[in-house]
Every structure is written in C-alpha cells, then in structure tokens.
Design an enzyme around this catalytic site. Sequence first.
Site, mmCIF file in Angstrom:
data_model
loop_
_atom_site.group_PDB
_atom_site.id
_atom_site.type_symbol
_atom_site.label_atom_id
_atom_site.label_comp_id
_atom_site.label_asym_id
_atom_site.label_seq_id
_atom_site.Cartn_x
_atom_site.Cartn_y
_atom_site.Cartn_z
ATOM 1 N N LEU A 1 0.821 -1.195 0.000
ATOM 2 C CA LEU A 1 0.000 0.000 0.000
ATOM 3 C C LEU A 1 0.866 1.262 0.000
ATOM 4 O O LEU A 1 0.381 2.342 -0.255
ATOM 5 C CB LEU A 1 -0.935 -0.001 1.216
ATOM 6 C CG LEU A 1 -2.103 0.969 1.154
ATOM 7 C CD1 LEU A 1 -3.008 0.653 -0.044
ATOM 8 C CD2 LEU A 1 -2.904 0.924 2.424
ATOM 9 N N SER A 2 2.149 1.109 0.231
ATOM 10 C CA SER A 2 3.066 2.245 0.293
ATOM 11 C C SER A 2 3.835 2.391 -1.025
ATOM 12 O O SER A 2 4.673 1.554 -1.355
ATOM 13 C CB SER A 2 4.068 2.036 1.432
ATOM 14 O OG SER A 2 5.153 2.920 1.312
ATOM 15 N N PRO A 3 3.585 3.486 -1.773
ATOM 16 C CA PRO A 3 4.354 3.676 -3.009
ATOM 17 C C PRO A 3 5.835 3.915 -2.718
ATOM 18 O O PRO A 3 6.698 3.582 -3.530
ATOM 19 C CB PRO A 3 3.699 4.899 -3.656
ATOM 20 C CG PRO A 3 3.049 5.629 -2.538
ATOM 21 C CD PRO A 3 2.653 4.584 -1.529
#
EC number: 2.5.1.18
Length: 183
Positions: A15-17
């Site tokens: 979920l973390s770019p």
Amino acid sequence: MGSAPRTLEFFYDVLSPYSWLSFEILCRYKNIWNVHLQLRPSLIAGIMKDSGSLSAMRFLTAMKSEHPEMLEKASRELWMRVWSRDEDITEPQSILAAAEKAGMSIEQARRILEKTSTPQVKNQLKETTEAACKYGAFGLPITVAHVDGQTHMLFGSDRMELLAYLLGEKWMGPVPPVVESRL
C-alpha cells in the site's frame, strides 16, 4: 564490493508507493552490493493504524512461507496493480490475478490465499510488523542494515545513498548501469 554478504531486512507494505521505490532499488543493488536482501512483508496499519492492504499483506506473508522464490515478483505485481494501473488489491480475485500475472499457477495461488486466514499467517504478519516497530519504525518502508555487527534502521525511500555509505559501496542512482544494460 565487500567480500562477505551483509544482510538487509526490508520491511514493506504494497500500500506504500515509497516502499515500492525502495523495493525496486534494493532488488537492483542486492547483487552489486553483495547483500542478502530479506523481504519482510509488514502491515502499515499495524504501524500507522489505518490502511486497506491487510489481505494482500497476509497473502505475501503466506507466500514467503510457501513459495519464497515468488515473493519478489508477486510483491511487484501488487504494486503495479494498485499504483500503476489503479486496480484493486483487496479482493481475493484481485490477489489471485496478481499472483497469476507474477507467474504462479492459479492452483498454487488459491492454496496460499486459503492460508491467509490461518492463525499462523496472521501471527507471522503481526510478528513481522512488531519487529519493524522494535527497530523504531513509525511508517514504511524501513530498511535495516546489519553491517559489521551493528544494526542501522533507515526510514524512507530516499536513504539509498546513506545505505551505500553504511555498506561501504558506491551509489550509482536508482538504475545502476549494470541493471540499465539489461532493461
């Protein structure tokens, strides 16, 4: 390059770019810098208390136990779905599609997906997230470098130059020439 492999633990959530940026760079540099890269799927919600990637991270946690050789490709495909193609990564069919695109058979992916609700997988993800917190994580990604008997925690995707310094290696930018020639 150093002579003996050093260990880097990479705690991430798809979920973390920013985790994705670090992931790609570390995958490119692991052989150049002669480091053993340990991928550690973590739950950003356990650190920041709110995200929608629980099912994807449980899937990656189960995959690490069952098919660790597929973890890099499946992680990359989940990032591609959510951050490059704006596709879902929370529904079972979406996770299965990502696993299949990463090269896993649909039967293997279904078996892993079934394990995501087991206490073993839930506990493993919780333990990995707690390990990140013990290193001082306040978000993701974090990279933990174990070098010469010392442990260094680096937060963020913009610490690669510092990581290279800690390893005694050269930073050649996000796409080193060795990798660039293969692209």
